[in-house]
Design an enzyme around this catalytic site. Structure first.
Site, PDB file in Angstrom:
ATOM      1  N   GLU A 143       0.816  -1.219   0.000  1.00 53.33           N
ATOM      2  CA  GLU A 143       0.000   0.000   0.000  1.00 53.33           C
ATOM      3  C   GLU A 143       0.844   1.261   0.000  1.00 53.33           C
ATOM      4  O   GLU A 143       1.653   1.481   0.906  1.00 53.33           O
ATOM      5  CB  GLU A 143      -0.894   0.030   1.254  1.00 53.33           C
ATOM      6  CG  GLU A 143      -1.761   1.275   1.336  1.00 53.33           C
ATOM      7  CD  GLU A 143      -2.402   1.471   2.688  1.00 53.33           C
ATOM      8  OE1 GLU A 143      -1.784   1.149   3.715  1.00 53.33           O
ATOM      9  OE2 GLU A 143      -3.549   1.962   2.711  1.00 53.33           O
ATOM     10  N   ASP A 178      -5.481   2.838  -1.188  1.00 57.73           N
ATOM     11  CA  ASP A 178      -6.156   3.659  -0.176  1.00 57.73           C
ATOM     12  C   ASP A 178      -6.424   5.021  -0.805  1.00 57.73           C
ATOM     13  O   ASP A 178      -5.480   5.785  -1.095  1.00 57.73           O
ATOM     14  CB  ASP A 178      -5.251   3.779   1.062  1.00 57.73           C
ATOM     15  CG  ASP A 178      -5.946   4.440   2.232  1.00 57.73           C
ATOM     16  OD1 ASP A 178      -5.715   4.018   3.380  1.00 57.73           O
ATOM     17  OD2 ASP A 178      -6.722   5.386   1.992  1.00 57.73           O
ATOM     18  N   GLN A 206      -9.456   1.345   0.314  1.00 60.44           N
ATOM     19  CA  GLN A 206      -9.790   1.927   1.602  1.00 60.44           C
ATOM     20  C   GLN A 206     -10.168   3.386   1.395  1.00 60.44           C
ATOM     21  O   GLN A 206      -9.739   4.022   0.423  1.00 60.44           O
ATOM     22  CB  GLN A 206      -8.593   1.829   2.588  1.00 60.44           C
ATOM     23  CG  GLN A 206      -8.308   0.388   3.022  1.00 60.44           C
ATOM     24  CD  GLN A 206      -7.067   0.282   3.873  1.00 60.44           C
ATOM     25  OE1 GLN A 206      -6.043   0.899   3.598  1.00 60.44           O
ATOM     26  NE2 GLN A 206      -7.135  -0.543   4.922  1.00 60.44           N
ATOM     27  N   GLU A 246     -11.506   3.131   6.751  1.00 58.98           N
ATOM     28  CA  GLU A 246     -10.338   3.326   7.610  1.00 58.98           C
ATOM     29  C   GLU A 246     -10.259   4.789   8.042  1.00 58.98           C
ATOM     30  O   GLU A 246      -9.396   5.565   7.572  1.00 58.98           O
ATOM     31  CB  GLU A 246      -9.073   2.929   6.858  1.00 58.98           C
ATOM     32  CG  GLU A 246      -7.851   2.798   7.754  1.00 58.98           C
ATOM     33  CD  GLU A 246      -6.604   2.376   7.000  1.00 58.98           C
ATOM     34  OE1 GLU A 246      -6.487   2.620   5.790  1.00 58.98           O
ATOM     35  OE2 GLU A 246      -5.715   1.789   7.667  1.00 58.98           O
TER      36      GLU A 246
HETATM   37  O1  LIG Z   1      -2.100   3.538   7.052  1.00 58.58           O
HETATM   38  C1  LIG Z   1      -2.904   2.973   6.301  1.00 58.58           C
HETATM   39  O2  LIG Z   1      -3.683   3.552   5.493  1.00 58.58           O
HETATM   40  C2  LIG Z   1      -2.994   1.507   6.309  1.00 58.58           C
HETATM   41  O3  LIG Z   1      -3.913   0.981   5.705  1.00 58.58           O
HETATM   42  C3  LIG Z   1      -1.942   0.661   7.015  1.00 58.58           C
HETATM   43  O4  LIG Z   1      -2.270  -0.671   6.858  1.00 58.58           O
HETATM   44  C4  LIG Z   1      -1.802   0.932   8.466  1.00 58.58           C
HETATM   45  O5  LIG Z   1      -1.243   2.101   8.781  1.00 58.58           O
HETATM   46 MG   LIG Z   2      -4.857   2.338   4.374  1.00 54.08          MG
END
Ligand SMILES: O=C(O)C(=O)[C@H](O)CO
Ligand SMILES: [Mg+2]
Length: 271
Positions: A143, A178, A206, A246
């Site tokens: 990520e 993300d 995410q 998240e």
């Molecule tokens: O920080 C993030 O966005 C995450 O998804 C990591 O897995 C954890 O910090």
């Molecule tokens: Mg993340």
């Protein structure tokens, strides 16, 4: 509308960790993710998943010593044995929890380190992890993370993550996209969704509001538009992943009550 997973590290912090599974299920979630399960017996977590009809869709491999400042050790020369032991433990938990994927954090680039050596260490560890995970029927995710939240983090951009995934070439190695980090580092999120979702190399999404990392309806990102893009592109290419929620609830924190897990979605879709 995409499928959402509750991030139990960020949501429902008014409850002890093992009580957050019930809170997420009561809020309407059917799946959960979190950072690390290792403080608990896998069987205990598995019971909570079963009792509340929840799927485990993601968690992270051991990150090194989080309290000492480690944010993953995959890029750090000299810690390969620790990385491999930790990843083996992650696979044991993934098996016990029925979790199809594990996120391997890259780590923080030490000041003045030889970037080429970090890159070689990182790609060697990720390739090794992908091979081990394939034998266990699991996927490995990497990520990109923004440098405001994690100064020095080794992997920051979507195109670099996809270059690494393609260079290693393991079919079970994918990118954890993300949208919060992507908006901060690069922007152009909708076009990146259109570019990368059809490749089959995005293993998980995410979301969080930008810049405060609160609920998605707070901040500069037009998530209803992005969900329509995800629905449209997924229908065309068959992407069927989960979207991890998240974020740190602002409303829950302000009200001092239960986190607003999906309240923002109910408000957004209220007729
Ligand atoms: O920080 C993030 O966005 C995450 O998804 C990591 O897995 C954890 O910090
Ligand atoms: Mg993340």
């Amino acid at each position: 509308m995409p499928r959402f997973a509750a991030n139990l590290t960020m949501l429902y912090n008014e409850h002890a960790f093992l009580d957050r599974f019930a809170a997420a299920a009561a809020d309407g979630f059917q799946a959960v993710e979190y950072l690390f399960p290792y403080a608990f017996e896998a069987g205990e977590i598995a019971r909570h998943l079963k009792d509340h009809g929840l799927q485990q869709v993601l968690f992270n491999a051991p990150p090194g010593d989080w309290d000492a400042g480690d944010r993953g050790i995959a890029c750090l020369p000299g810690r390969e044995a620790e990385f491999r032991d930790g990843f083996a433990r992650a696979l044991d938990y993934a098996e016990a929890l029925g979790c199809p994927r594990v996120h391997v954090m890259a780590g923080l680039a030490p000041q003045g380190a030889d970037r080429a050596q970090l890159q070689a260490t990182y790609e060697g560890n990720i390739a090794w992890a992908a091979e081990r995970a394939a034998a266990a029927g699991r996927n490995v995710l990497i990520e990109p993370i923004n440098l405001r939240d994690m100064p020095g983090y080794f992997l920051n951009r979507q195109d670099e993550a996809h270059r690494i995934v393609q260079a290693i070439g393991a079919p079970n190695l994918q990118v954890q996209f993300d949208l919060y980090h992507c908006q901060i580092v690069e922007g152009d999120v909708a076009m990146k969704l259109r570019q990368y979702l059809p490749t089959g190399r995005v293993g998980h999404l995410q979301i969080a509001g930008v810049p405060m990392r609160h609920e998605p309806d707070l901040g500069e990102v037009n998530y209803p538009y992005l969900f329509d893009v995800i629905d449209e592109v997924s229908a065309a290419c068959g992407w069927q992943g989960w979207i991890g929620c998240e974020y740190r609830p602002a409303r829950g924190a302000v009200a001092g009550g239960t986190s607003d897990g999906l309240g923002w979605l109910r408000r957004a879709t209220a007729t």
